[in-house]
Scaffold this active site. Structure first.
Site, short mmCIF file in Angstrom:
data_model
loop_
_atom_site.label_atom_id
_atom_site.label_comp_id
_atom_site.label_asym_id
_atom_site.label_seq_id
_atom_site.Cartn_x
_atom_site.Cartn_y
_atom_site.Cartn_z
N GLY A 220 -37.22 9.25 -11.11
CA GLY A 220 -37.36 7.84 -10.77
C GLY A 220 -36.19 7.32 -9.96
O GLY A 220 -35.60 8.03 -9.14
N SER A 221 -35.81 6.08 -10.23
CA SER A 221 -34.83 5.41 -9.38
C SER A 221 -33.41 5.95 -9.50
O SER A 221 -32.56 5.61 -8.67
CB SER A 221 -34.83 3.91 -9.69
OG SER A 221 -36.06 3.34 -9.29
N THR A 222 -33.11 6.79 -10.50
CA THR A 222 -31.78 7.41 -10.50
C THR A 222 -31.62 8.31 -9.29
O THR A 222 -30.50 8.54 -8.82
CB THR A 222 -31.55 8.23 -11.79
OG1 THR A 222 -32.58 9.21 -11.94
CG2 THR A 222 -31.52 7.33 -13.02
N LYS A 224 -32.37 7.56 -6.37
CA LYS A 224 -31.97 6.74 -5.23
C LYS A 224 -30.50 6.94 -4.88
O LYS A 224 -30.07 6.64 -3.76
CB LYS A 224 -32.27 5.27 -5.51
CG LYS A 224 -33.78 4.96 -5.51
CD LYS A 224 -34.09 3.55 -6.00
CE LYS A 224 -35.60 3.31 -6.04
NZ LYS A 224 -35.95 2.01 -6.64
N SER A 280 -32.61 -1.96 -7.50
CA SER A 280 -33.45 -0.76 -7.44
C SER A 280 -34.70 -1.00 -6.59
O SER A 280 -35.84 -0.84 -7.04
CB SER A 280 -33.86 -0.32 -8.85
OG SER A 280 -34.22 1.04 -8.88
#
Length: 488
Positions: A220-222, A224, A280
């Site tokens: 997921g957004s980690t 990014k 995020s």
């Protein structure tokens, strides 16, 4: 010599040569293979006839051997219990070994070549042979915080966390839930051991699995952080660079778009890269994924360790993966940690640790020292990088650190803030399917100006309502407690 006798003699000679060749093959070339077989009872019984070395955290044994009053002489016990089971693994008469018990078996059993002198001394002095000891890199305070944080999530939870010392790669904590009691598998009551193993094997929550290194899921957004690193390195951006922040992103070649989690803009059509990380923003990082080439994104992920095997002290290790994405729409989804991108908690801890360490990603390791039964040091863990060059430049690492600090101070990771300490962090919530709840992720490091710990937390399954699942809410408090334990 008549012909029949000559023929018989030649035949006997051939059979004798074949026998000698087979004997040589079995005893020399295949010896290790036979010794390593789980069903080789002779080797197993010999192992139970001598004292096996300890697995230690600090000065405390989390796995040790005690005299037994049955024919096997020594009983393997696990004072570390469930908290350390994913690390120690178990030693079972019927089911072999796992974890450190398996990877360090030659040392613990005393058969390692490094212990040859000790074996020779034991032989000359007629002393009982004993295995060597394995001292781990684990910090007991951080491990306590990790285990207590995971178990506090409640029953029927699948989750894991890892902590790394950024400058060295030393693993400070490794916890996974649900877990198990390894002593129940090591017992000499083989009927009870078999019952325990069968129950654990049939459990749908897979308590025998070390999710820290054996479960790879969409981060997921980690992820990014990896996309931001590539954008800074390849597109010349910094924290103040403007990126797209609209409510949705058109995906070329499809009839769908990529929305933000709440369906609104991230603060305007144009926002800074720092703000995009703070909130995020899916559309911002999806657009960056399309602006970057798929080759650049994959190279950046691999520079942090994706696609590599980098942990030798315990296994097996699931490989994290950034696959080839043929199409801008797939590139956009991959850039926000979805599509077919998968990562282990250890891998995401390494991403944070690499940023914390000025761009250098250190090879993670669990074995700090190996000592003989008389406590002589015979081997020592040595910090090494996973590659010959940094994953990112020091300038890029500094920019990312400032951005991650802002995520904690002003964004989605505020739950991990520690009074008087500068903390860098990133949240993540990865969608799975309509049938199952999302995965919650959190990664961070502290103190930001001189990091001593980098953490990743992954919650695969919990009793939390779908709408309440978020990386900050579930993983943030655990990461905070682990960082506080390390810097206190």
């Amino acid at each position: 010599m008549n012909r029949p006798i000559r023929t018989l003699s030649v035949g006997c000679l051939i059979l004798f040569v074949a026998l000698m060749l087979n004997l040589t093959y079995v005893q020399f070339f295949k010896a290790s293979w036979y010794n390593d077989r789980a069903d080789n009872r002779r080797v197993t019984e010999e192992a139970y006839a001598q004292q096996r070395g300890d697995i230690l955290v600090g000065k405390k044994a989390i796995a040790t051997s005690k005299p037994s009053d049955d024919k096997y002489e020594w009983q393997r016990t696990y004072p570390g219990g469930k908290k350390y089971a994913p690390i120690t693994g178990f030693m079972s008469y019927s089911y072999g070994q796992t974890g450190i018990e398996r990877s360090q078996d030659s040392v613990l059993s005393g058969q390692d070549n490094k212990l040859f002198t000790n074996r020779l001394v034991d032989l000359v002095t007629n002393s009982e042979p004993a295995g060597g000891n394995v001292e781990l890199t684990i910090d007991p305070k951080v491990q306590d915080a990790a285990y207590e944080g995971l178990t506090a999530l409640g029953e029927d939870v699948q989750a894991a966390t890892v902590a790394i010392e950024p400058k060295t790669g030393r693993i400070l904590a490794m916890a996974s839930t649900p877990t198990y009691n390894p002593s129940k598998l090591a017992t000499h009551d083989f009927g009870a051991a078999s019952k325990s193993f069968n129950n654990l094997s049939k459990d749908e929550d897979e308590p025998l699995l070390n999710r820290s290194i054996q479960t790879a899921l969409p981060p997921g957004s980690t992820f990014k952080l990896v996309t931001a690193a590539a954008a800074i390195e390849k597109l010349g951006m910094d924290g103040d660079s403007k990126v797209y922040g609209g409510a949705s992103l058109d995906l070329p070649g499809t009839t769908t778009d990529l929305p933000n989690l709440n369906g609104t803009s991230c603060g305007g059509e144009q926002i800074t890269l720092t703000r995009a990380l703070e909130v995020s923003c899916n559309t911002a990082f999806g657009q960056l994924g399309m602006d970057l080439s798929d080759e650049d994104m994959r190279a950046q992920a691999e520079a942090f360790g994706f696609g590599q095997h980098y942990l030798d002290d315990i296994g097996p290790q699931a490989k994290s993966r950034y696959p080839t994405n043929d199409g801008k729409d797939k590139q956009a989804r991959a850039a926000i940690g979805q599509q077919d991108v998968i990562a282990t908690p250890l891998q995401m801890a390494m991403v944070s640790a690499g940023i914390a360490n000025g761009g250098e990603v250190m090879k993670p390791y669990l074995v700090d020292r190996v000592t003989s039964s008389s406590l002589d040091v015979i081997d020592q863990g040595k910090p090494t990088t996973i590659d010959n060059q940094p994953a990112i430049s020091r300038d890029t690492a500094e920019i990312l650190t400032q951005m991650m600090v802002s995520v904690v101070d002003n964004g989605t990771a505020e739950v991990a803030s520690i009074p008087g300490v500068s903390v860098a962090g990133k949240t993540g919530t990865a969608q799975s399917s309509k049938e199952r709840a999302p995965y919650a992720w959190f990664t961070s490091f502290a103190p930001a100006e001189n990091p001593s710990i980098a953490v990743a937390v992954m919650v695969q399954k919990s009793g939390t309502e779908r709408s309440e699942i978020a990386g900050g809410r579930l993983g943030g408090p655990i990461a905070k407690a682990m960082m506080e334990a390390a810097i206190s």
